[in-house]
Design an enzyme around this catalytic site. Structure first.
Site, PDB file in Angstrom:
ATOM      1  N   PRO A  79       0.707  -1.332   0.184  1.00 39.68           N
ATOM      2  CA  PRO A  79      -0.130  -0.129  -0.038  1.00 39.68           C
ATOM      3  C   PRO A  79       0.838   1.250   0.128  1.00 39.68           C
ATOM      4  O   PRO A  79       1.845   1.388   0.881  1.00 39.68           O
ATOM      5  CB  PRO A  79      -0.907  -0.064   1.250  1.00 39.68           C
ATOM      6  CG  PRO A  79       0.065  -1.034   2.138  1.00 39.68           C
ATOM      7  CD  PRO A  79       0.943  -1.819   1.524  1.00 39.68           C
ATOM      8  N   ALA A  81       0.043   5.585  -0.097  1.00 37.46           N
ATOM      9  CA  ALA A  81      -0.903   6.589  -0.349  1.00 37.46           C
ATOM     10  C   ALA A  81      -1.001   7.456  -1.508  1.00 37.46           C
ATOM     11  O   ALA A  81       0.276   7.528  -2.195  1.00 37.46           O
ATOM     12  CB  ALA A  81      -0.814   7.491   1.109  1.00 37.46           C
ATOM     13  N   SER A 108      -4.266   1.478   0.217  1.00 34.05           N
ATOM     14  CA  SER A 108      -3.947   2.152   1.378  1.00 34.05           C
ATOM     15  C   SER A 108      -5.355   2.835   1.737  1.00 34.05           C
ATOM     16  O   SER A 108      -6.422   3.212   0.830  1.00 34.05           O
ATOM     17  CB  SER A 108      -3.168   3.372   1.139  1.00 34.05           C
ATOM     18  OG  SER A 108      -3.172   4.113   2.308  1.00 34.05           O
ATOM     19  N   TYR A 132      -5.467   1.776   8.980  1.00 37.13           N
ATOM     20  CA  TYR A 132      -5.057   2.308  10.323  1.00 37.13           C
ATOM     21  C   TYR A 132      -6.158   2.439  11.197  1.00 37.13           C
ATOM     22  O   TYR A 132      -7.272   2.577  11.078  1.00 37.13           O
ATOM     23  CB  TYR A 132      -4.540   4.002   9.993  1.00 37.13           C
ATOM     24  CG  TYR A 132      -3.330   3.955   8.998  1.00 37.13           C
ATOM     25  CD1 TYR A 132      -1.994   3.598   9.474  1.00 37.13           C
ATOM     26  CD2 TYR A 132      -3.353   4.551   7.754  1.00 37.13           C
ATOM     27  CE1 TYR A 132      -1.080   3.649   8.712  1.00 37.13           C
ATOM     28  CE2 TYR A 132      -2.365   4.698   7.325  1.00 37.13           C
ATOM     29  CZ  TYR A 132      -0.950   4.334   7.617  1.00 37.13           C
ATOM     30  OH  TYR A 132       0.214   4.607   6.838  1.00 37.13           O
ATOM     31  N   THR A 158      -1.527  -1.755   9.926  1.00 33.96           N
ATOM     32  CA  THR A 158      -0.074  -1.036  10.006  1.00 33.96           C
ATOM     33  C   THR A 158      -0.093  -0.793  11.294  1.00 33.96           C
ATOM     34  O   THR A 158      -0.810  -0.078  11.950  1.00 33.96           O
ATOM     35  CB  THR A 158      -0.119   0.130   8.955  1.00 33.96           C
ATOM     36  OG1 THR A 158      -0.320  -0.199   7.829  1.00 33.96           O
ATOM     37  CG2 THR A 158       1.253   0.672   9.105  1.00 33.96           C
ATOM     38  N   ARG A 167       9.734  13.195   7.959  1.00 32.28           N
ATOM     39  CA  ARG A 167      10.309  13.190   6.944  1.00 32.28           C
ATOM     40  C   ARG A 167      10.426  14.517   6.502  1.00 32.28           C
ATOM     41  O   ARG A 167       9.830  15.326   6.103  1.00 32.28           O
ATOM     42  CB  ARG A 167       9.274  12.429   5.929  1.00 32.28           C
ATOM     43  CG  ARG A 167       8.967  11.087   6.117  1.00 32.28           C
ATOM     44  CD  ARG A 167       7.640  10.691   6.032  1.00 32.28           C
ATOM     45  NE  ARG A 167       7.175   9.523   6.573  1.00 32.28           N
ATOM     46  CZ  ARG A 167       5.894   8.954   6.316  1.00 32.28           C
ATOM     47  NH1 ARG A 167       5.014   9.135   5.383  1.00 32.28           N
ATOM     48  NH2 ARG A 167       5.862   7.702   6.925  1.00 32.28           N
ATOM     49  N   LYS A 235       1.514  -5.507   9.712  1.00 34.57           N
ATOM     50  CA  LYS A 235       2.310  -4.589   8.580  1.00 34.57           C
ATOM     51  C   LYS A 235       3.252  -3.898   9.444  1.00 34.57           C
ATOM     52  O   LYS A 235       2.594  -3.113  10.122  1.00 34.57           O
ATOM     53  CB  LYS A 235       1.588  -4.228   7.456  1.00 34.57           C
ATOM     54  CG  LYS A 235       2.452  -3.443   6.663  1.00 34.57           C
ATOM     55  CD  LYS A 235       1.761  -2.901   5.510  1.00 34.57           C
ATOM     56  CE  LYS A 235       2.871  -2.284   4.666  1.00 34.57           C
ATOM     57  NZ  LYS A 235       3.525  -0.706   4.951  1.00 34.57           N
ATOM     58  N   HIS A 259       8.364   0.239   6.758  1.00 32.75           N
ATOM     59  CA  HIS A 259       7.688   1.021   6.254  1.00 32.75           C
ATOM     60  C   HIS A 259       8.240   1.981   5.262  1.00 32.75           C
ATOM     61  O   HIS A 259       8.110   3.040   5.029  1.00 32.75           O
ATOM     62  CB  HIS A 259       7.021   1.973   7.424  1.00 32.75           C
ATOM     63  CG  HIS A 259       5.689   2.684   6.988  1.00 32.75           C
ATOM     64  ND1 HIS A 259       4.587   2.318   7.803  1.00 32.75           N
ATOM     65  CD2 HIS A 259       5.362   3.648   6.142  1.00 32.75           C
ATOM     66  CE1 HIS A 259       3.456   3.341   7.010  1.00 32.75           C
ATOM     67  NE2 HIS A 259       4.165   3.944   6.312  1.00 32.75           N
ATOM     68  N   GLY A 313       6.744  -1.196  -2.991  1.00 37.31           N
ATOM     69  CA  GLY A 313       6.072   0.142  -2.724  1.00 37.31           C
ATOM     70  C   GLY A 313       6.319   1.157  -3.968  1.00 37.31           C
ATOM     71  O   GLY A 313       5.483   1.328  -4.943  1.00 37.31           O
TER      72      GLY A 313
END
Ligand SMILES: Cc1cc2nc3c(=O)[nH]c(=O)nc-3n(C[C@H](O)[C@H](O)[C@H](O)COP(=O)(O)O)c2cc1C
Ligand SMILES: CCCCCCC(=O)C(=O)O
Length: 368
Positions: A79, A81, A108, A132, A158, A167, A235, A259, A313
């Site tokens: 997944p 996003a 996602s 989530y 997740t 990030r 996950k 991730h 991904g």
């Protein structure tokens, strides 16, 4: 043009040239100084394949099963996003490509195509839904019900994101979703807007901190299990301890992942974490892996080290950027062919022939 794109790295370079800065940085980046991001790729090269000879590999079968479903190859789509930043058909195109190749597509929660749209686009594909846990449990329960109704085959919960990793590129860019796109699973609800709160940096962190539940514990896996009969895959597991807690809590699968190196900078590469988890879990549940899988030899190594299936991904995002569904199909076909070559030349006619002894850490050779 596409004749010049012969490996996943070529698609990545193409995407780097054409994607707008903010989308590229969101897709590309990892957390912090991106040490783990670099390791996710490099770590694979520290494991060596020990091919066997003269084993009649004239007919080969790359297929396997995951959670009881047959897939044409042990390579699925993880997944990611907001895929419509890469291509106008986003998740729908990605799901159609996976359907065409006969493998798993994982949608996602934070998608720019809804659960129902994706189900309509790829009605025969094997689709998993990534979940989530929201502070408002009814939001999560609503998603589960919709995934069930739409024919999704599993839930990938997740578990590595109580908060979002830092990030830095997204913070610098003050990332927001382009205004023509929407979080399609939440249209018309307060969970839609990731753009309202990003004066101080990335809109993602503001969204996650306000809506995702950072107080989630193992008890919540029991809660989720009580809601649904869909198999639950956890996950984001990186330790044997958590893998065992997951098995105890009733997970049907353990998805080894950091991730895409987007959470804690400093975790092991996923491939480095795989073996302790496989050893702990044994045959109790299936074990999958993602993170840095970029060619067929990576797939071979992960399978030899105990993964049943790997997921990718970013490579699918690069394929989408190149040419939507066709681009993802090209990416999947390239890695499938590379895996087939690796299998054959290593002396294996099918995935069951890949044995743990066929891959060793490079330190094996310095000890001789
Ligand atoms: C742009 C992007 C978005 C992601 N979105 C999600 C998501 O919505 N849910 C999730 O569980 N993981 C998400 N991930 C993590 C992926 O599912 C996966 O673990 C990771 O991308 C695998 O590494 P790879 O990109 O090196 O193949 C995302 C990763 C990227 C790169
Ligand atoms: C808008 C909320 C966060 C998006 C979640 C996607 C994700 O997991 C990622 O790594 O990015």
């Amino acid at each position: 043009m596409s004749n010049n794109l012969v490996c996943i790295k070529d698609f990545e370079e193409y995407a780097h040239q054409v994607l707008p800065r903010s989308a590229l940085d969101y897709y590309r980046s990892g957390a912090g100084q991106e040490k783990t991001l670099r390791q996710n790729n490099k770590a694979f090269s520290r494991y060596k394949i020990r091919p066997r000879c003269l084993r009649n590999v004239s007919h080969r079968d790359l297929s396997t099963t995951v959670l009881g479903e047959k897939v044409s190859m042990p390579i699925g789509i993880a997944p990611t996003a907001m895929q419509r930043m890469a291509h106008p058909e986003g998740e729908c195109a990605n799901a159609r490509a996976a359907q065409a190749l006969g493998t798993v597509f994982t949608l996602s929660t934070i998608a720019t195509s809804s659960i129902e749209e994706v189900a309509r686009c790829a009605p025969h594909g094997i689709k998993w839904f990534q979940l989530y846990i929201y502070k408002d449990r009814q939001v999560t329960e609503g998603l589960v019900r919709r995934a069930e109704r739409a024919g999704f085959k599993a839930l990938a919960l997740t578990v590595d994101a109580p908060m979002f990793g830092l990030r830095l590129a997204d913070i610098k860019n003050k990332f927001t979703l382009p205004p023509h796109l929407k979080l399609a699973n939440f249209e018309g609800t307060k969970s839609t807007d990731i753009n309202k709160n990003n004066e101080k940096g990335s809109g993602l962190n503001a969204y996650v901190n306000s809506l995702f539940d950072a107080s989630v514990t193992w008890q919540d896996i029991k809660w989720l299990k009580s809601l649904t009969s869909l198999p639950i895959v956890l996950k984001g597991i990186l330790t044997a301890q958590d893998a065992l807690l997951g098995v105890e809590a009733g997970a049907a699968g353990i998805w080894v992942s950091n991730h895409g190196a987007r959470q804690v900078d400093g975790t092991p590469a996923s491939i480095e974490a795989l073996q302790e988890i496989v050893k702990a879990v044994g045959d109790k549940v299936e074990v999958y892996l993602d993170g840095g899988v970029r060619d067929g030899t990576d797939v071979f190594k992960a399978l030899a080290m105990g993964a049943r299936m790997v997921f990718m991904g970013r490579p699918a995002l690069w394929g989408l950027t190149y040419d939507g569904e066709e681009g993802v199909k090209k990416v999947l076909n390239i890695i499938k062919t590379e895996f087939d070559y690796t299998l054959a030349i290593s002396g294996c006619a099918n995935v069951g022939d890949i044995k743990p002894s066929m891959v060793v850490h490079e330190s094996y050779y310095s000890r001789l």
